[in-house]
Design a protein around this motif. Structure first.
Motif, PDB file in Angstrom:
ATOM      1  N   LEU A  22     -51.390 -33.041   5.614  1.00 37.53           N
ATOM      2  CA  LEU A  22     -51.621 -33.165   4.175  1.00 37.53           C
ATOM      3  C   LEU A  22     -50.360 -33.716   3.525  1.00 37.53           C
ATOM      4  O   LEU A  22     -49.247 -33.292   3.852  1.00 37.53           O
ATOM      5  N   LEU A  23     -50.534 -34.662   2.607  1.00 41.80           N
ATOM      6  CA  LEU A  23     -49.422 -35.363   1.977  1.00 41.80           C
ATOM      7  C   LEU A  23     -49.551 -35.310   0.462  1.00 41.80           C
ATOM      8  O   LEU A  23     -50.660 -35.250  -0.068  1.00 41.80           O
ATOM      9  N   ALA A  24     -48.430 -35.365  -0.225  1.00 36.54           N
ATOM     10  CA  ALA A  24     -48.416 -35.481  -1.682  1.00 36.54           C
ATOM     11  C   ALA A  24     -47.657 -36.758  -2.026  1.00 36.54           C
ATOM     12  O   ALA A  24     -46.565 -36.995  -1.517  1.00 36.54           O
ATOM     13  N   ASP A  25     -48.249 -37.582  -2.866  1.00 37.69           N
ATOM     14  CA  ASP A  25     -47.592 -38.809  -3.310  1.00 37.69           C
ATOM     15  C   ASP A  25     -46.729 -38.460  -4.524  1.00 37.69           C
ATOM     16  O   ASP A  25     -47.086 -38.720  -5.673  1.00 37.69           O
ATOM     17  N   LEU A  26     -45.594 -37.822  -4.240  1.00 39.23           N
ATOM     18  CA  LEU A  26     -44.703 -37.330  -5.290  1.00 39.23           C
ATOM     19  C   LEU A  26     -43.884 -38.469  -5.885  1.00 39.23           C
ATOM     20  O   LEU A  26     -43.543 -39.418  -5.183  1.00 39.23           O
ATOM     21  N   PRO A  27     -43.537 -38.338  -7.168  1.00 40.27           N
ATOM     22  CA  PRO A  27     -42.665 -39.343  -7.764  1.00 40.27           C
ATOM     23  C   PRO A  27     -41.255 -39.238  -7.179  1.00 40.27           C
ATOM     24  O   PRO A  27     -40.931 -38.263  -6.499  1.00 40.27           O
ATOM     25  N   GLN A  28     -40.427 -40.231  -7.467  1.00 41.07           N
ATOM     26  CA  GLN A  28     -39.060 -40.239  -6.943  1.00 41.07           C
ATOM     27  C   GLN A  28     -38.287 -39.000  -7.393  1.00 41.07           C
ATOM     28  O   GLN A  28     -37.536 -38.420  -6.626  1.00 41.07           O
ATOM     29  N   SER A  29     -38.481 -38.590  -8.625  1.00 42.38           N
ATOM     30  CA  SER A  29     -37.818 -37.386  -9.133  1.00 42.38           C
ATOM     31  C   SER A  29     -38.810 -36.232  -9.140  1.00 42.38           C
ATOM     32  O   SER A  29     -39.947 -36.379  -9.601  1.00 42.38           O
ATOM     33  N   LEU A  30     -38.392 -35.087  -8.634  1.00 46.87           N
ATOM     34  CA  LEU A  30     -39.249 -33.900  -8.619  1.00 46.87           C
ATOM     35  C   LEU A  30     -39.028 -33.036  -9.856  1.00 46.87           C
ATOM     36  O   LEU A  30     -39.528 -31.919  -9.932  1.00 46.87           O
ATOM     37  N   ASN A  31     -38.271 -33.548 -10.817  1.00 51.69           N
ATOM     38  CA  ASN A  31     -37.974 -32.834 -12.053  1.00 51.69           C
ATOM     39  C   ASN A  31     -38.888 -33.342 -13.167  1.00 51.69           C
ATOM     40  O   ASN A  31     -38.990 -34.550 -13.388  1.00 51.69           O
ATOM     41  N   PHE A  32     -39.533 -32.401 -13.856  1.00 49.36           N
ATOM     42  CA  PHE A  32     -40.447 -32.726 -14.945  1.00 49.36           C
ATOM     43  C   PHE A  32     -40.018 -31.975 -16.192  1.00 49.36           C
ATOM     44  O   PHE A  32     -39.299 -30.983 -16.120  1.00 49.36           O
ATOM     45  N   GLU A  33     -40.513 -32.421 -17.328  1.00 53.00           N
ATOM     46  CA  GLU A  33     -40.247 -31.721 -18.579  1.00 53.00           C
ATOM     47  C   GLU A  33     -41.297 -30.622 -18.765  1.00 53.00           C
ATOM     48  O   GLU A  33     -42.491 -30.847 -18.526  1.00 53.00           O
ATOM     49  N   THR A  34     -40.850 -29.421 -19.165  1.00 49.05           N
ATOM     50  CA  THR A  34     -41.816 -28.349 -19.432  1.00 49.05           C
ATOM     51  C   THR A  34     -42.800 -28.841 -20.486  1.00 49.05           C
ATOM     52  O   THR A  34     -42.437 -29.571 -21.404  1.00 49.05           O
ATOM     53  N   GLY A  35     -44.062 -28.484 -20.324  1.00 45.20           N
ATOM     54  CA  GLY A  35     -45.094 -28.899 -21.261  1.00 45.20           C
ATOM     55  C   GLY A  35     -45.664 -30.282 -20.996  1.00 45.20           C
ATOM     56  O   GLY A  35     -46.620 -30.689 -21.640  1.00 45.20           O
ATOM     57  N   SER A  36     -45.102 -31.028 -20.033  1.00 44.24           N
ATOM     58  CA  SER A  36     -45.607 -32.376 -19.752  1.00 44.24           C
ATOM     59  C   SER A  36     -46.784 -32.314 -18.780  1.00 44.24           C
ATOM     60  O   SER A  36     -47.056 -31.292 -18.159  1.00 44.24           O
ATOM     61  N   LYS A  37     -47.478 -33.430 -18.669  1.00 41.14           N
ATOM     62  CA  LYS A  37     -48.618 -33.532 -17.755  1.00 41.14           C
ATOM     63  C   LYS A  37     -48.134 -34.126 -16.435  1.00 41.14           C
ATOM     64  O   LYS A  37     -47.412 -35.116 -16.436  1.00 41.14           O
ATOM     65  N   ILE A  38     -48.529 -33.501 -15.338  1.00 42.90           N
ATOM     66  CA  ILE A  38     -48.219 -34.078 -14.025  1.00 42.90           C
ATOM     67  C   ILE A  38     -49.483 -34.701 -13.453  1.00 42.90           C
ATOM     68  O   ILE A  38     -50.598 -34.249 -13.720  1.00 42.90           O
ATOM     69  N   ASN A  39     -49.291 -35.738 -12.688  1.00 36.35           N
ATOM     70  CA  ASN A  39     -50.383 -36.433 -12.015  1.00 36.35           C
ATOM     71  C   ASN A  39     -49.889 -36.712 -10.596  1.00 36.35           C
ATOM     72  O   ASN A  39     -49.046 -37.579 -10.398  1.00 36.35           O
ATOM     73  N   ILE A  40     -50.394 -35.949  -9.635  1.00 33.81           N
ATOM     74  CA  ILE A  40     -49.914 -36.051  -8.253  1.00 33.81           C
ATOM     75  C   ILE A  40     -51.105 -36.222  -7.312  1.00 33.81           C
ATOM     76  O   ILE A  40     -51.907 -35.304  -7.151  1.00 33.81           O
ATOM     77  N   PRO A  41     -51.232 -37.401  -6.679  1.00 34.13           N
ATOM     78  CA  PRO A  41     -52.285 -37.591  -5.676  1.00 34.13           C
ATOM     79  C   PRO A  41     -51.969 -36.815  -4.393  1.00 34.13           C
ATOM     80  O   PRO A  41     -50.825 -36.792  -3.939  1.00 34.13           O
ATOM     81  N   LEU A  42     -52.996 -36.175  -3.837  1.00 36.09           N
ATOM     82  CA  LEU A  42     -52.881 -35.494  -2.543  1.00 36.09           C
ATOM     83  C   LEU A  42     -53.740 -36.254  -1.540  1.00 36.09           C
ATOM     84  O   LEU A  42     -54.881 -36.623  -1.836  1.00 36.09           O
ATOM     85  N   LEU A  43     -53.172 -36.455  -0.351  1.00 44.84           N
ATOM     86  CA  LEU A  43     -53.819 -37.277   0.661  1.00 44.84           C
ATOM     87  C   LEU A  43     -53.846 -36.543   1.995  1.00 44.84           C
ATOM     88  O   LEU A  43     -53.147 -35.541   2.172  1.00 44.84           O
ATOM     89  N   VAL A  44     -54.610 -37.088   2.931  1.00 46.47           N
ATOM     90  CA  VAL A  44     -54.598 -36.574   4.290  1.00 46.47           C
ATOM     91  C   VAL A  44     -54.402 -37.744   5.243  1.00 46.47           C
ATOM     92  O   VAL A  44     -55.014 -38.798   5.090  1.00 46.47           O
ATOM     93  N   SER A  45     -53.495 -37.547   6.179  1.00 43.69           N
ATOM     94  CA  SER A  45     -53.297 -38.489   7.266  1.00 43.69           C
ATOM     95  C   SER A  45     -54.053 -37.912   8.463  1.00 43.69           C
ATOM     96  O   SER A  45     -53.708 -36.836   8.961  1.00 43.69           O
TER      97      SER A  45
END
Length: 143
Positions: A22-45
């Motif tokens: 199982l994989l996550a297509d994470l952005p380059q930075s793993l730091n987000f602003e509190t209250g912001s929206k995250i959008n993270i695709p999850l994949l399977v190899s």
């Protein structure tokens, strides 16, 4: 096949070194602003046989408290490729203090039980009036 690192558990080793991962297509930075929206695709190899009739679960926790959970049934996952399974769209809790979150994904059913997890971090937006000494402790705007 790759070798385990000294002190690494078999379970952790198989999270990233297995025929099905199982994989996550994470952005380059793993730091987000509190209250912001995250959008993270999850994949399977999947480089084993075709996977059929499984349950995919994604969970987001912070300090062992479940903030988000979803489960979907998946009829079939093709072999020999990487496939998108799910897209996390989640509004992070607002907070004036930083916190960490753990994203856990599992795929269970038939003859398959795989899991992976990732940590991300949320920081409040720094207000200039709160930082009178002029020192920036964390900047989440860098990408």
């Amino acid at each position: 096949m790759a070798k385990k690192k000294a002190g690494e558990t078999e379970q952790n080793f198989l999270r990233y070194n297995n025929g099905v991962v199982l994989l996550a297509d994470l952005p380059q930075s793993l730091n987000f602003e509190t209250g912001s929206k995250i959008n993270i695709p999850l994949l399977v190899s999947n480089y084993e046989e075709e996977i059929e009739d499984v349950l995919f679960t994604v969970c987001i926790t912070s300090n062992k408290k479940v903030l988000f959970r979803d489960r979907i049934s998946i009829r079939s996952i093709e072999n020999g490729c990487v496939s998108e399974l799910y897209n996390i769209n989640y509004d992070l809790p607002k907070s004036d203090k930083p916190y960490s979150l753990k994203i856990t994904a599992t795929l269970n059913g038939g003859n398959i039980d795989v899991e992976n997890e990732w940590e991300i971090y949320a920081f409040p937006r720094e207000r200039v009036e709160d930082n009178l000494d002029g020192v920036v402790y964390a900047d989440i705007s860098y990408e």
